[in-house]
Design a protein around this motif. Structure first.
Motif, PDB file in Angstrom:
ATOM      1  N   TYR A  42       0.814  -1.210   0.000  1.00  0.00           N
ATOM      2  CA  TYR A  42       0.000   0.000   0.000  1.00  0.00           C
ATOM      3  C   TYR A  42       0.849   1.262   0.000  1.00  0.00           C
ATOM      4  N   GLY A  43       0.307   2.282  -0.674  1.00  0.00           N
ATOM      5  CA  GLY A  43       0.874   3.603  -0.582  1.00  0.00           C
ATOM      6  C   GLY A  43       0.376   4.277   0.684  1.00  0.00           C
ATOM      7  N   GLU A  44       0.879   5.453   0.956  1.00  0.00           N
ATOM      8  CA  GLU A  44       0.522   6.167   2.179  1.00  0.00           C
ATOM      9  C   GLU A  44      -0.984   6.420   2.277  1.00  0.00           C
ATOM     10  N   ARG A  45      -1.586   6.901   1.197  1.00  0.00           N
ATOM     11  CA  ARG A  45      -3.022   7.184   1.211  1.00  0.00           C
ATOM     12  C   ARG A  45      -3.828   5.899   1.359  1.00  0.00           C
ATOM     13  N   GLU A  46      -3.446   4.873   0.622  1.00  0.00           N
ATOM     14  CA  GLU A  46      -4.157   3.595   0.712  1.00  0.00           C
ATOM     15  C   GLU A  46      -4.120   3.051   2.144  1.00  0.00           C
ATOM     16  N   MET A  47      -2.962   3.131   2.784  1.00  0.00           N
ATOM     17  CA  MET A  47      -2.847   2.633   4.156  1.00  0.00           C
ATOM     18  C   MET A  47      -3.695   3.473   5.108  1.00  0.00           C
ATOM     19  N   ALA A  48      -3.758   4.767   4.888  1.00  0.00           N
ATOM     20  CA  ALA A  48      -4.575   5.630   5.746  1.00  0.00           C
ATOM     21  C   ALA A  48      -6.059   5.287   5.607  1.00  0.00           C
ATOM     22  N   VAL A  49      -6.518   5.081   4.383  1.00  0.00           N
ATOM     23  CA  VAL A  49      -7.928   4.730   4.149  1.00  0.00           C
ATOM     24  C   VAL A  49      -8.224   3.348   4.716  1.00  0.00           C
ATOM     25  N   PRO A  72      -4.437  -3.777   9.122  1.00  0.00           N
ATOM     26  CA  PRO A  72      -3.832  -3.205   7.912  1.00  0.00           C
ATOM     27  C   PRO A  72      -2.508  -3.873   7.535  1.00  0.00           C
ATOM     28  N   GLY A  73      -1.683  -4.200   8.512  1.00  0.00           N
ATOM     29  CA  GLY A  73      -0.410  -4.866   8.237  1.00  0.00           C
ATOM     30  C   GLY A  73      -0.596  -6.264   7.684  1.00  0.00           C
ATOM     31  N   GLU A  90      -7.139  -5.153  -8.878  1.00  0.00           N
ATOM     32  CA  GLU A  90      -8.551  -5.058  -8.511  1.00  0.00           C
ATOM     33  C   GLU A  90      -8.711  -4.476  -7.106  1.00  0.00           C
ATOM     34  N   HIS A  91      -7.868  -4.907  -6.207  1.00  0.00           N
ATOM     35  CA  HIS A  91      -7.930  -4.414  -4.831  1.00  0.00           C
ATOM     36  C   HIS A  91      -7.632  -2.920  -4.771  1.00  0.00           C
ATOM     37  N   ARG A  92      -6.604  -2.492  -5.484  1.00  0.00           N
ATOM     38  CA  ARG A  92      -6.254  -1.059  -5.507  1.00  0.00           C
ATOM     39  C   ARG A  92      -7.404  -0.233  -6.081  1.00  0.00           C
ATOM     40  N   ALA A  93      -8.011  -0.707  -7.162  1.00  0.00           N
ATOM     41  CA  ALA A  93      -9.120   0.015  -7.781  1.00  0.00           C
ATOM     42  C   ALA A  93     -10.318   0.089  -6.831  1.00  0.00           C
ATOM     43  N   THR A  94     -10.611  -1.004  -6.158  1.00  0.00           N
ATOM     44  CA  THR A  94     -11.727  -1.035  -5.219  1.00  0.00           C
ATOM     45  C   THR A  94     -11.477  -0.101  -4.045  1.00  0.00           C
ATOM     46  N   LEU A  95     -10.278  -0.110  -3.521  1.00  0.00           N
ATOM     47  CA  LEU A  95      -9.938   0.764  -2.391  1.00  0.00           C
ATOM     48  C   LEU A  95     -10.020   2.237  -2.806  1.00  0.00           C
ATOM     49  N   ALA A  96      -9.567   2.564  -4.010  1.00  0.00           N
ATOM     50  CA  ALA A  96      -9.653   3.942  -4.504  1.00  0.00           C
ATOM     51  C   ALA A  96     -11.105   4.363  -4.687  1.00  0.00           C
ATOM     52  N   ALA A  97     -11.932   3.470  -5.224  1.00  0.00           N
ATOM     53  CA  ALA A  97     -13.352   3.778  -5.406  1.00  0.00           C
ATOM     54  C   ALA A  97     -14.041   3.964  -4.062  1.00  0.00           C
ATOM     55  N   LEU A  98     -13.695   3.130  -3.086  1.00  0.00           N
ATOM     56  CA  LEU A  98     -14.273   3.267  -1.746  1.00  0.00           C
ATOM     57  C   LEU A  98     -13.849   4.581  -1.112  1.00  0.00           C
TER      58      LEU A  98
END
Length: 129
Positions: A42-49, A72-73, A90-98
């Motif tokens: 995960y990137g910083e933003r992804e980990m924060a979300v 998260p870890g 798919e996971h990255r796209a779903t997390l960004a959409a969420l």
């Protein structure tokens, strides 16, 4: 009285923990799962979300919450070590959409929204799903 948390914790420990280590071929160490360990997927933003959503779903009460047990870890390790490229994308796209959907519902940044607004937004998304 058995609580929901106790059931989830026991399932994760007995099934999930072994599966995680097995799926990752022993490449996951306790250091990579420790709270505060640097993410590998995960990137910083992804980990924060991910951290905020995890905390909203299973907050600390009289028992540890998702952040206390390192959800998260664990997800970061699974994505880094086990998931296929297709699953990662798919996971990255779903997390960004969420993130975008929840941000729109709280009219700002999900990670900075007050707890009640963030919980209401997440409940609404869940109900619609």
């Amino acid at each position: 009285m058995i609580t929901r948390r106790a059931v989830i914790r026991n399932l994760v420990v007995t099934v999930g923990g072994g599966s995680l280590l097995s799926a990752c071929g022993g490449r996951v160490s306790l250091e990579t799962l420790a709270p505060g360990a640097p993410p590998r997927f995960y990137g910083e933003r992804e980990m924060a979300v991910l951290s905020r959503v995890s905390d909203l779903l299973l907050p600390r009460t009289e028992t540890p919450g998702a952040l206390d047990v390192g959800v998260p870890g664990i997800l970061d390790a699974l994505m880094a070590e086990w998931a296929s490229d297709e699953t990662r994308a798919e996971h990255r796209a779903t997390l960004a959409a969420l993130d975008a959907e929840l941000g729109a519902r709280v009219r700002g940044d999900l990670t900075e929204a007050d707890r009640s607004a963030a919980e209401a937004a997440l409940s609404a998304v869940d109900a619609e799903a």
